[in-house]
Design a protein around this motif. Sequence first.
Motif, PDB file in Angstrom:
ATOM      1  N   CYS A  77       0.834  -1.211   0.000  1.00 47.11           N
ATOM      2  CA  CYS A  77       0.000   0.000   0.000  1.00 47.11           C
ATOM      3  C   CYS A  77       0.866   1.257   0.000  1.00 47.11           C
ATOM      4  CB  CYS A  77      -0.946   0.011   1.197  1.00 47.11           C
ATOM      5  SG  CYS A  77      -2.230  -1.241   1.051  1.00 47.11           S
ATOM      6  N   THR A  78       1.959   1.209   0.754  1.00 46.32           N
ATOM      7  CA  THR A  78       2.873   2.354   0.736  1.00 46.32           C
ATOM      8  C   THR A  78       3.526   2.475  -0.641  1.00 46.32           C
ATOM      9  OG1 THR A  78       3.312   2.407   3.091  1.00 46.32           O
ATOM     10  CG2 THR A  78       5.060   3.216   1.685  1.00 46.32           C
ATOM     11  N   VAL A 126      -5.448   3.387   3.213  1.00 44.87           N
ATOM     12  CA  VAL A 126      -5.783   2.276   4.113  1.00 44.87           C
ATOM     13  C   VAL A 126      -6.573   2.804   5.311  1.00 44.87           C
ATOM     14  CG1 VAL A 126      -4.858   0.467   5.629  1.00 44.87           C
ATOM     15  CG2 VAL A 126      -3.655   1.045   3.505  1.00 44.87           C
ATOM     16  N   THR A 127      -7.667   2.128   5.621  1.00 46.97           N
ATOM     17  CA  THR A 127      -8.413   2.420   6.853  1.00 46.97           C
ATOM     18  C   THR A 127      -8.445   1.152   7.689  1.00 46.97           C
ATOM     19  OG1 THR A 127      -9.800   4.019   5.708  1.00 46.97           O
ATOM     20  CG2 THR A 127     -10.644   3.177   7.799  1.00 46.97           C
ATOM     21  N   VAL A 128      -8.201   1.310   8.980  1.00 43.94           N
ATOM     22  CA  VAL A 128      -8.183   0.138   9.870  1.00 43.94           C
ATOM     23  C   VAL A 128      -9.498   0.081  10.633  1.00 43.94           C
ATOM     24  CG1 VAL A 128      -6.832  -1.111  11.582  1.00 43.94           C
ATOM     25  CG2 VAL A 128      -5.750   0.665  10.205  1.00 43.94           C
ATOM     26  N   ARG A 129      -9.953  -1.132  10.848  1.00 40.11           N
ATOM     27  CA  ARG A 129     -11.253  -1.306  11.480  1.00 40.11           C
ATOM     28  C   ARG A 129     -11.269  -2.619  12.251  1.00 40.11           C
ATOM     29  NH1 ARG A 129     -16.832  -0.032   9.198  1.00 40.11           N
ATOM     30  NH2 ARG A 129     -18.183  -1.667   9.943  1.00 40.11           N
ATOM     31  N   SER A 130     -12.019  -2.647  13.351  1.00 40.98           N
ATOM     32  CA  SER A 130     -12.257  -3.950  14.003  1.00 40.98           C
ATOM     33  C   SER A 130     -13.743  -4.063  14.322  1.00 40.98           C
ATOM     34  CB  SER A 130     -11.362  -4.144  15.226  1.00 40.98           C
ATOM     35  OG  SER A 130     -11.398  -3.044  16.088  1.00 40.98           O
ATOM     36  N   GLY A 131     -14.184  -3.609  15.509  1.00 43.53           N
ATOM     37  CA  GLY A 131     -15.618  -3.724  15.832  1.00 43.53           C
ATOM     38  C   GLY A 131     -16.502  -2.782  15.041  1.00 43.53           C
ATOM     39  N   GLY A 132     -15.920  -1.767  14.423  1.00 40.57           N
ATOM     40  CA  GLY A 132     -16.715  -0.810  13.637  1.00 40.57           C
ATOM     41  C   GLY A 132     -17.706  -0.042  14.497  1.00 40.57           C
ATOM     42  N   THR A 133     -17.299   0.304  15.745  1.00 41.87           N
ATOM     43  CA  THR A 133     -18.218   0.999  16.646  1.00 41.87           C
ATOM     44  C   THR A 133     -17.884   2.480  16.779  1.00 41.87           C
ATOM     45  OG1 THR A 133     -16.873   0.443  18.568  1.00 41.87           O
ATOM     46  CG2 THR A 133     -18.646  -1.083  18.022  1.00 41.87           C
ATOM     47  N   SER A 134     -17.013   2.975  15.924  1.00 41.11           N
ATOM     48  CA  SER A 134     -16.628   4.386  16.031  1.00 41.11           C
ATOM     49  C   SER A 134     -17.839   5.302  15.900  1.00 41.11           C
ATOM     50  CB  SER A 134     -15.611   4.741  14.940  1.00 41.11           C
ATOM     51  OG  SER A 134     -15.432   6.140  14.896  1.00 41.11           O
ATOM     52  N   LEU A 135     -17.866   6.329  16.724  1.00 39.89           N
ATOM     53  CA  LEU A 135     -18.960   7.308  16.666  1.00 39.89           C
ATOM     54  C   LEU A 135     -18.527   8.575  15.952  1.00 39.89           C
ATOM     55  CD1 LEU A 135     -20.232   6.737  20.297  1.00 39.89           C
ATOM     56  CD2 LEU A 135     -21.527   6.257  18.225  1.00 39.89           C
ATOM     57  N   ARG A 183       3.829  15.849  11.544  1.00 35.50           N
ATOM     58  CA  ARG A 183       5.220  15.446  11.255  1.00 35.50           C
ATOM     59  C   ARG A 183       5.505  14.049  11.806  1.00 35.50           C
ATOM     60  NH1 ARG A 183       9.046  20.775  11.970  1.00 35.50           N
ATOM     61  NH2 ARG A 183       7.735  22.198  10.780  1.00 35.50           N
ATOM     62  N   ILE A 184       4.939  13.796  12.982  1.00 27.55           N
ATOM     63  CA  ILE A 184       5.112  12.441  13.557  1.00 27.55           C
ATOM     64  C   ILE A 184       4.450  11.418  12.644  1.00 27.55           C
ATOM     65  CG2 ILE A 184       4.432  10.945  15.482  1.00 27.55           C
ATOM     66  CD1 ILE A 184       4.736  13.472  17.306  1.00 27.55           C
ATOM     67  N   LYS A 185       3.257  11.766  12.165  1.00 28.00           N
ATOM     68  CA  LYS A 185       2.555  10.843  11.256  1.00 28.00           C
ATOM     69  C   LYS A 185       3.408  10.546  10.021  1.00 28.00           C
ATOM     70  CE  LYS A 185      -1.654  10.555   8.369  1.00 28.00           C
ATOM     71  NZ  LYS A 185      -1.740   9.103   8.280  1.00 28.00           N
ATOM     72  N   ALA A 186       4.071  11.586   9.524  1.00 26.50           N
ATOM     73  CA  ALA A 186       4.875  11.409   8.309  1.00 26.50           C
ATOM     74  C   ALA A 186       6.039  10.437   8.533  1.00 26.50           C
ATOM     75  CB  ALA A 186       5.401  12.761   7.835  1.00 26.50           C
ATOM     76  N   GLU A 227       3.867   8.208   3.069  1.00 24.69           N
ATOM     77  CA  GLU A 227       3.021   8.488   1.896  1.00 24.69           C
ATOM     78  C   GLU A 227       1.619   8.947   2.300  1.00 24.69           C
ATOM     79  OE1 GLU A 227       4.188   8.685  -0.959  1.00 24.69           O
ATOM     80  OE2 GLU A 227       6.114   7.672  -0.713  1.00 24.69           O
ATOM     81  N   ASN A 228       1.402   9.134   3.585  1.00 23.36           N
ATOM     82  CA  ASN A 228       0.100   9.594   4.094  1.00 23.36           C
ATOM     83  C   ASN A 228      -1.059   8.729   3.564  1.00 23.36           C
ATOM     84  OD1 ASN A 228      -1.673  11.167   5.563  1.00 23.36           O
ATOM     85  ND2 ASN A 228      -1.895  12.701   3.942  1.00 23.36           N
ATOM     86  N   ILE A 229      -0.906   7.444   3.770  1.00 20.85           N
ATOM     87  CA  ILE A 229      -1.964   6.527   3.301  1.00 20.85           C
ATOM     88  C   ILE A 229      -2.904   6.086   4.435  1.00 20.85           C
ATOM     89  CG2 ILE A 229      -0.622   5.583   1.362  1.00 20.85           C
ATOM     90  CD1 ILE A 229      -0.110   3.080   3.214  1.00 20.85           C
TER      91      ILE A 229
END
Lengths: 397, 467
Positions: free
Chosen positions: B61-62, B68-77, B448-451, B456-458
């Motif tokens: 992906c990079t 890319v989106t990460v998911r598990s229980g899919g309970t995000s509000l 900057r930390i994310k980078a 590639e900001n994916i």
Amino acid sequence: MTKNQILKITDECIKCGFCESVCPTLPAAGYNSIKGARGRIILAQFAINTGEELQISDSFYSCLDCFACLQVCPAGVNAGELSHLMKEEIAEKHINGNRVDIADMIKETILRFRNPLGLNRESAEWASSINFDESDTILFTGDMYQLMAYTKFINYVRKYFDRNLFNAFSRLISRHPDLIKLSRHFYDINMKVKMENNLRNIVRLLKMSGVKFNYLREDEDYPGMFLYDLGYINEFKKYANNVYNKLKKLNVKKIICIDPHTYDLMKNIYPEYIKNYDIEIYYYTDLINMNFEKTSEEITVQQPCHIVLHKNNYRALDILKKSANVKLNEPENLTSCCGGPDELLFPEIASEVSYKRYNNLKQTAGKIITICPLCYNNLSYDENVIDFSDFMIKLIK
Amino acid sequence: MNINNDILNEIRQAAGENNVLQNLEEKIPYKNDASYMPGRIPELVIIPENSDQISRVLKLCTKYKIDVTVRSGGTSLTGSSVTNYNGIIINTMKMDKILELNIASRYVVCQPGVRLDNLNEYLNKYGFFYPPDPASSKASTVGGTISTNAGGLRAVRYGATKEWVLGTEFVTATGEIIRTGEYTLKRSAGYDLTALIIGSEGTLGVLTEAILKIEPLPEKYGRILSFYNDIYDVGSALSAVKNAGITPLIAEFMDLKTINSIRDKLNIKIPDYTQFMLMVDIDSTEASLKGKIENVEKIIKNYTKDVLTIMDQKTMDEIYKARKGAYSALLNQREKKNEIVIIGDVIVPASELPATLKEIKNAVDKMKINVSLFGHIGDGNIHANIFAENTKTGLEKVEKLQMEIAMAAIRHKGCVSAEHGIGTEKNKLLYEEYKERNSLYSLELMKRIKAVFDPENIMNRGKIFYD
């Protein structure tokens, strides 16, 4: 009309995902969301609103109809009912592009023979040496105990068949329903013996409790559960009315059901489709009135979804509690599905669900008591899984 | 980037053939999570079985710049677990094993797909529990609650998730499998990367394992319910309890609309004048609980005449379950069919609560929006649940009210998100918070930390940061 009912359900859902946490098919299907309760709701909403041609039958036909989702939904959304309505839409061809060949085959054979496998004579063989009473109360087997030996064999064979081949085979039988009668030669012998013994146990328990009843033998019609469960509602309505009219002609006033599926169907579903329905429906465990020995054995109970989660009352658990040391896996008003309803269409899911459930129960107590032939068929991984009638018959004083 | 057949084949090989969903029908359910934020149907859904598969997929992906989106229980509000771009969703639910329990060292090691209630059911057998307890604990997972730093009812005593994670295994966007933290309660060893991962909402990589602290179950506890017609008295009663040196296990309040939504499940007599209910759990040893409860009752009775104490476990369980289902149950209080209920989530220091609630109420009255209030009053967390028509105008009104509420929280030294994360719902509010604090550079540092993790900001693009 059905589409409006579907959208009413989907629009009430807030997609919180609680239902997914208890839906047995989701983990069994490798967390593929279309085989989980919330995924079914989102998919139904999308399919109805967009009208797109989508292959969605697997999603809704894999629903076990156990209603576990309803027990945890804080908004009271019934994803099980939604699956049922979607199956109706698919079966009535209101949603394009979906074929469910096995379901079509089952429909054809039921309509033709009044029995899913055309085994009317074989279904009555267990009672050949039993005399019944002249009575307006009848024992109604719904063919469930009898069919288990055949479905077990069919599923055993299916593991070696490609799904497309099995679908082609189903289409062939749909065109030539008589072919289904060949299934009389293919059954699991041990299951057949066990199930027929259980039927005789049930009769004995009822007779010893002083219940007078008759049995229609070969004249007993399959009640049409598959037609209803697979979404063939128009056919089911006509079929159920025929079954009912026949029973009325025979002057039947009371019916004793011996499996939870037939009981739920005849007690709760038939009255929705039959005008002035006035036959009384009982579950056989509710009529047992006798004393049993007490045992110190620890047992656990696989309570049937169609009784416990569909909010029907029954006495089997009380009887067991008086006779043995019952340890339940969950609160009394809850249970978890055995996977049985998926056995014909999705044997892999049924197998995953049943094995997980069997292991959970096994950790709870040494013996597992079932009160439904479908539960027994799916959970009997060892000899410590015992039908209620078989367990109680050994405790007769 | 679009995923062509060659890339698809590479991804299938990396993830395992059976772990990739590519049919449209199978991908549709992933366009929603528990939020009202619209998501897209992903191009692919990957349901991996282990961190190696995740690593291989992320490397691809990079390389190909695939979102890319990460998911598990899919309970995000807040929309954290749906995708806003063409890309893939990695669903970690197949990684649902509890790997190790060490009672002497007080930790449990889990995969991200373990649901919190399942984890606690397991731990309870040994007399222990994992304290973070969001209302969604039936469905929410270890992975999801770490990624949003979830809180819940017990946060007043035990704090949020960040207090309970000792370490992680984590796969960065570039596919590096790293370990952060370890099994020890103390650790003085450089930057705390575990803390960085907690609350990062899948913007840095994928959590694949977590070492969690556990606690012995409280020996015994009781529940005190009290009833009020003025929100100010609710806050004052709780402050008095806390000023007496007592920290409750939970301290929840709810308004009449919320009470009505779960009234049948509460199964208790509620005085007619009630506009608000306070629910406080007090724990102690078997021997001293009665005295402690009486003490708290006495304090609370200075603010209301109606106090109800419950000691029966079954009744307490039923009430707790009802409270946890309050948000969903509010659906039954909708006046119009096309209304949705949007759950707000701000926090202020507990001492600022009465004044903040008053400002929120003024904003609600001014905008004439139907709102119900409940929340974890013990830690200053307010959930203002907004009933809104699911139309452009309706949602615009919601956005405006959310901003008013957020600004009230900021003015009172609080935060725009207490426990639900930022997602796409609150990225503008987060921006405003840092702007008000004259600290927009904090957001720049985060980027900057994310980078560094995700050059590639994916990873979960569009979440947290407002562009």
